[in-house]
Design a protein around this motif. Structure first.
Motif, PDB file in Angstrom:
ATOM      1  N   VAL A  28       0.826  -1.212   0.000  1.00  0.00           N
ATOM      2  CA  VAL A  28       0.000   0.000   0.000  1.00  0.00           C
ATOM      3  C   VAL A  28       0.861   1.264   0.000  1.00  0.00           C
ATOM      4  O   VAL A  28       0.502   2.270   0.617  1.00  0.00           O
ATOM      5  N   ILE A  29       1.987   1.220  -0.686  1.00  0.00           N
ATOM      6  CA  ILE A  29       2.822   2.418  -0.764  1.00  0.00           C
ATOM      7  C   ILE A  29       2.015   3.551  -1.406  1.00  0.00           C
ATOM      8  O   ILE A  29       1.508   3.422  -2.514  1.00  0.00           O
ATOM      9  N   GLY A  30       1.874   4.658  -0.680  1.00  0.00           N
ATOM     10  CA  GLY A  30       1.078   5.786  -1.165  1.00  0.00           C
ATOM     11  C   GLY A  30      -0.367   5.752  -0.722  1.00  0.00           C
ATOM     12  O   GLY A  30      -1.114   6.701  -0.984  1.00  0.00           O
ATOM     13  N   GLN A  31      -0.781   4.705  -0.027  1.00  0.00           N
ATOM     14  CA  GLN A  31      -2.160   4.564   0.430  1.00  0.00           C
ATOM     15  C   GLN A  31      -2.355   5.300   1.756  1.00  0.00           C
ATOM     16  O   GLN A  31      -1.389   5.553   2.491  1.00  0.00           O
ATOM     17  N   THR A  32      -3.603   5.641   2.061  1.00  0.00           N
ATOM     18  CA  THR A  32      -3.933   6.280   3.329  1.00  0.00           C
ATOM     19  C   THR A  32      -5.086   5.560   4.007  1.00  0.00           C
ATOM     20  O   THR A  32      -5.911   4.910   3.351  1.00  0.00           O
ATOM     21  N   TYR A  33      -5.135   5.658   5.317  1.00  0.00           N
ATOM     22  CA  TYR A  33      -6.262   5.175   6.113  1.00  0.00           C
ATOM     23  C   TYR A  33      -6.886   6.385   6.784  1.00  0.00           C
ATOM     24  O   TYR A  33      -6.231   7.064   7.582  1.00  0.00           O
ATOM     25  N   LYS A  34      -8.119   6.695   6.411  1.00  0.00           N
ATOM     26  CA  LYS A  34      -8.811   7.888   6.924  1.00  0.00           C
ATOM     27  C   LYS A  34      -7.938   9.127   6.766  1.00  0.00           C
ATOM     28  O   LYS A  34      -7.880  10.000   7.641  1.00  0.00           O
ATOM     29  N   GLY A  35      -7.237   9.208   5.639  1.00  0.00           N
ATOM     30  CA  GLY A  35      -6.425  10.371   5.319  1.00  0.00           C
ATOM     31  C   GLY A  35      -5.028  10.362   5.882  1.00  0.00           C
ATOM     32  O   GLY A  35      -4.231  11.245   5.558  1.00  0.00           O
ATOM     33  N   ARG A  36      -4.699   9.368   6.696  1.00  0.00           N
ATOM     34  CA  ARG A  36      -3.366   9.302   7.298  1.00  0.00           C
ATOM     35  C   ARG A  36      -2.525   8.271   6.549  1.00  0.00           C
ATOM     36  O   ARG A  36      -2.994   7.168   6.270  1.00  0.00           O
ATOM     37  N   PRO A  37      -1.267   8.586   6.222  1.00  0.00           N
ATOM     38  CA  PRO A  37      -0.458   7.680   5.395  1.00  0.00           C
ATOM     39  C   PRO A  37      -0.220   6.325   6.050  1.00  0.00           C
ATOM     40  O   PRO A  37       0.093   6.245   7.248  1.00  0.00           O
ATOM     41  N   CYS A  38      -0.388   5.281   5.283  1.00  0.00           N
ATOM     42  CA  CYS A  38      -0.003   3.954   5.747  1.00  0.00           C
ATOM     43  C   CYS A  38       1.515   3.926   5.949  1.00  0.00           C
ATOM     44  O   CYS A  38       2.262   4.518   5.171  1.00  0.00           O
ATOM     45  N   GLY A  39       1.922   3.229   6.985  1.00  0.00           N
ATOM     46  CA  GLY A  39       3.328   3.245   7.365  1.00  0.00           C
ATOM     47  C   GLY A  39       3.594   4.181   8.526  1.00  0.00           C
ATOM     48  O   GLY A  39       4.710   4.233   9.036  1.00  0.00           O
ATOM     49  N   SER A  40       2.544   4.903   8.953  1.00  0.00           N
ATOM     50  CA  SER A  40       2.698   5.839  10.075  1.00  0.00           C
ATOM     51  C   SER A  40       1.994   5.349  11.331  1.00  0.00           C
ATOM     52  O   SER A  40       1.932   6.073  12.324  1.00  0.00           O
ATOM     53  N   PHE A  41       1.465   4.120  11.310  1.00  0.00           N
ATOM     54  CA  PHE A  41       0.660   3.626  12.431  1.00  0.00           C
ATOM     55  C   PHE A  41       1.437   2.719  13.384  1.00  0.00           C
ATOM     56  O   PHE A  41       1.127   2.641  14.564  1.00  0.00           O
ATOM     57  N   GLY A  42       2.418   2.010  12.892  1.00  0.00           N
ATOM     58  CA  GLY A  42       3.088   1.020  13.716  1.00  0.00           C
ATOM     59  C   GLY A  42       4.157   1.604  14.619  1.00  0.00           C
ATOM     60  O   GLY A  42       4.711   2.670  14.350  1.00  0.00           O
ATOM     61  N   ASP A  43       4.439   0.887  15.715  1.00  0.00           N
ATOM     62  CA  ASP A  43       5.654   1.193  16.473  1.00  0.00           C
ATOM     63  C   ASP A  43       6.853   1.022  15.542  1.00  0.00           C
ATOM     64  O   ASP A  43       7.850   1.714  15.656  1.00  0.00           O
ATOM     65  N   ILE A  44       6.679   0.066  14.630  1.00  0.00           N
ATOM     66  CA  ILE A  44       7.637  -0.109  13.541  1.00  0.00           C
ATOM     67  C   ILE A  44       6.834  -0.494  12.300  1.00  0.00           C
ATOM     68  O   ILE A  44       5.899  -1.283  12.372  1.00  0.00           O
ATOM     69  N   SER A  45       7.132   0.133  11.184  1.00  0.00           N
ATOM     70  CA  SER A  45       6.403  -0.123   9.935  1.00  0.00           C
ATOM     71  C   SER A  45       7.391  -0.467   8.830  1.00  0.00           C
ATOM     72  O   SER A  45       8.509   0.058   8.804  1.00  0.00           O
ATOM     73  N   THR A  46       6.973  -1.345   7.929  1.00  0.00           N
ATOM     74  CA  THR A  46       7.883  -1.815   6.890  1.00  0.00           C
ATOM     75  C   THR A  46       7.289  -1.613   5.499  1.00  0.00           C
ATOM     76  O   THR A  46       6.075  -1.657   5.313  1.00  0.00           O
ATOM     77  N   PHE A  47       8.178  -1.398   4.536  1.00  0.00           N
ATOM     78  CA  PHE A  47       7.817  -1.296   3.124  1.00  0.00           C
ATOM     79  C   PHE A  47       8.707  -2.236   2.324  1.00  0.00           C
ATOM     80  O   PHE A  47       9.845  -2.507   2.720  1.00  0.00           O
ATOM     81  N   SER A  48       8.192  -2.684   1.203  1.00  0.00           N
ATOM     82  CA  SER A  48       8.977  -3.514   0.282  1.00  0.00           C
ATOM     83  C   SER A  48       9.208  -2.750  -1.009  1.00  0.00           C
ATOM     84  O   SER A  48       8.308  -2.075  -1.515  1.00  0.00           O
ATOM     85  N   PHE A  49      10.413  -2.873  -1.558  1.00  0.00           N
ATOM     86  CA  PHE A  49      10.742  -2.283  -2.853  1.00  0.00           C
ATOM     87  C   PHE A  49      11.009  -3.359  -3.898  1.00  0.00           C
ATOM     88  O   PHE A  49      11.808  -3.179  -4.819  1.00  0.00           O
ATOM     89  N   TYR A  50      10.336  -4.503  -3.728  1.00  0.00           N
ATOM     90  CA  TYR A  50      10.389  -5.587  -4.718  1.00  0.00           C
ATOM     91  C   TYR A  50       9.870  -5.058  -6.064  1.00  0.00           C
ATOM     92  O   TYR A  50       9.111  -4.082  -6.097  1.00  0.00           O
ATOM     93  N   PRO A  51      10.263  -5.673  -7.194  1.00  0.00           N
ATOM     94  CA  PRO A  51       9.922  -5.113  -8.504  1.00  0.00           C
ATOM     95  C   PRO A  51       8.443  -4.858  -8.781  1.00  0.00           C
ATOM     96  O   PRO A  51       8.123  -3.995  -9.605  1.00  0.00           O
ATOM     97  N   ASN A  52       7.527  -5.580  -8.115  1.00  0.00           N
ATOM     98  CA  ASN A  52       6.112  -5.356  -8.432  1.00  0.00           C
ATOM     99  C   ASN A  52       5.447  -4.313  -7.521  1.00  0.00           C
ATOM    100  O   ASN A  52       4.244  -4.119  -7.592  1.00  0.00           O
TER     101      ASN A  52
END
Length: 292
Positions: free
Chosen positions: A81-105
């Motif tokens: 969900v890179i670029g996605q939001t939950y109720k207007g707040r960016p995903c990746g900002s909710f966890g004590d630790i949040s992770t993203f993947s930069f895999y080709p897809n």
């Protein structure tokens, strides 16, 4: 953690010496059923892993409320969900630790690798150390902890930064692909289609998944028939509770929705280079198969 997700989520738990406890899927969003979390919590529970699936978010407000009530950490996997939001707040900002993947897809790729986010300085410093073999601060080659060689090269970072600048454009293209599929497949009750939006987010269609619900033919059957027509597809995740590598740690839980998604779910071509006529061809072919 959700039963329906990529195995890497569970492997991180197991390799840390913890035991994964699986939560079944919501039939509509395919994310974990937040309403089922609380009854699975025991005195041994330390964290909740929220994994956003296929472009739609986990319902985070009630999940965060549970975490606060039981003093649990929240690990947020925002890879899909890179670029996605939950109720207007960016995903990746909710966890004590949040992770993203930069895999080709993914919406942003560096070929491989990913990113960890946290607003807690001690966690940030530990992550920085662990990505770089945990070199000593005073005696460089004296290692107090076991780390990894997870450094990203400057070349990979440059590719990622360039793609970040185009993120909004990429998401708009994904939205366009999703909307076209929904338009072309409207009225097709043979499949459960992904929602365009719900109460807390709009679907950014990282992939366009669908679940066979009328013919009861497996995902493999549909994928094979589409392949014969020159259309490539991909299967959904296999449920974690049924993964051979995780069987010694299997917990006796009933997870019917995750099993249904795995058995009957797959996704159609979803790349940003798809043209409208290609999306229509895929849709028309699927509709014709439903008539056969």
């Amino acid at each position: 953690m959700p039963a329906f997700t990529i195995i890497s989520c569970a492997l991180a738990v197991v390799r840390a010496g913890a035991v994964p406890v699986y939560v079944d899927s919501d039939p509509q969003t395919w994310n974990m059923q937040v309403s089922q979390i609380e009854k699975l919590i025991t005195e041994k529970t330390t964290a909740i892993m929220a994994v956003h699936i296929y472009g739609i978010t986990v319902d985070m407000d009630p999940l965060l409320a549970i975490a606060r009530r039981y003093n649990l950490k929240v690990i947020e996997d925002a890879a899909e969900v890179i670029g996605q939001t939950y109720k207007g707040r960016p995903c990746g900002s909710f966890g004590d630790i949040s992770t993203f993947s930069f895999y080709p897809n993914k919406h942003i790729t560096t070929g491989e690798g990913g990113m960890v986010l946290t607003d807690q300085p001690e966690i940030a410093e530990r992550c920085k150390s662990m990505r770089n073999l945990c070199f000593g601060t005073k005696d460089r080659f004296k290692h107090e902890l076991m780390g990894w060689n997870f450094r990203m090269s400057n070349l990979q970072a440059a590719v990622g930064v360039a793609q970040l600048e185009r993120l909004s454009e990429t998401i708009e293209k994904k939205l366009s692909v999703g909307r076209l599929y929904l338009d072309f497949l409207a009225g097709l009750d043979d499949f459960l289609l992904p929602p365009l939006k719900n109460d807390f987010c709009r679907n950014i269609f990282w992939v366009f998944g669908l679940v066979s619900q009328k013919h009861k033919k497996s995902a493999g059957w549909w994928m094979n028939e589409l392949f014969k027509k020159g259309i490539g597809t991909r299967p959904f995740f296999h449920p974690l509770d049924d993964q051979p590598a995780l069987q010694p740690r299997k917990i006796q839980q009933k997870l019917p929705n995750a099993k249904i998604l795995s058995t009957f779910g797959f996704y159609l071509p979803s790349g940003v280079t798809l043209r409208e006529n290609q999306i229509k061809r895929v849709s028309d072919t699927l509709i014709e198969l439903c008539k056969s």
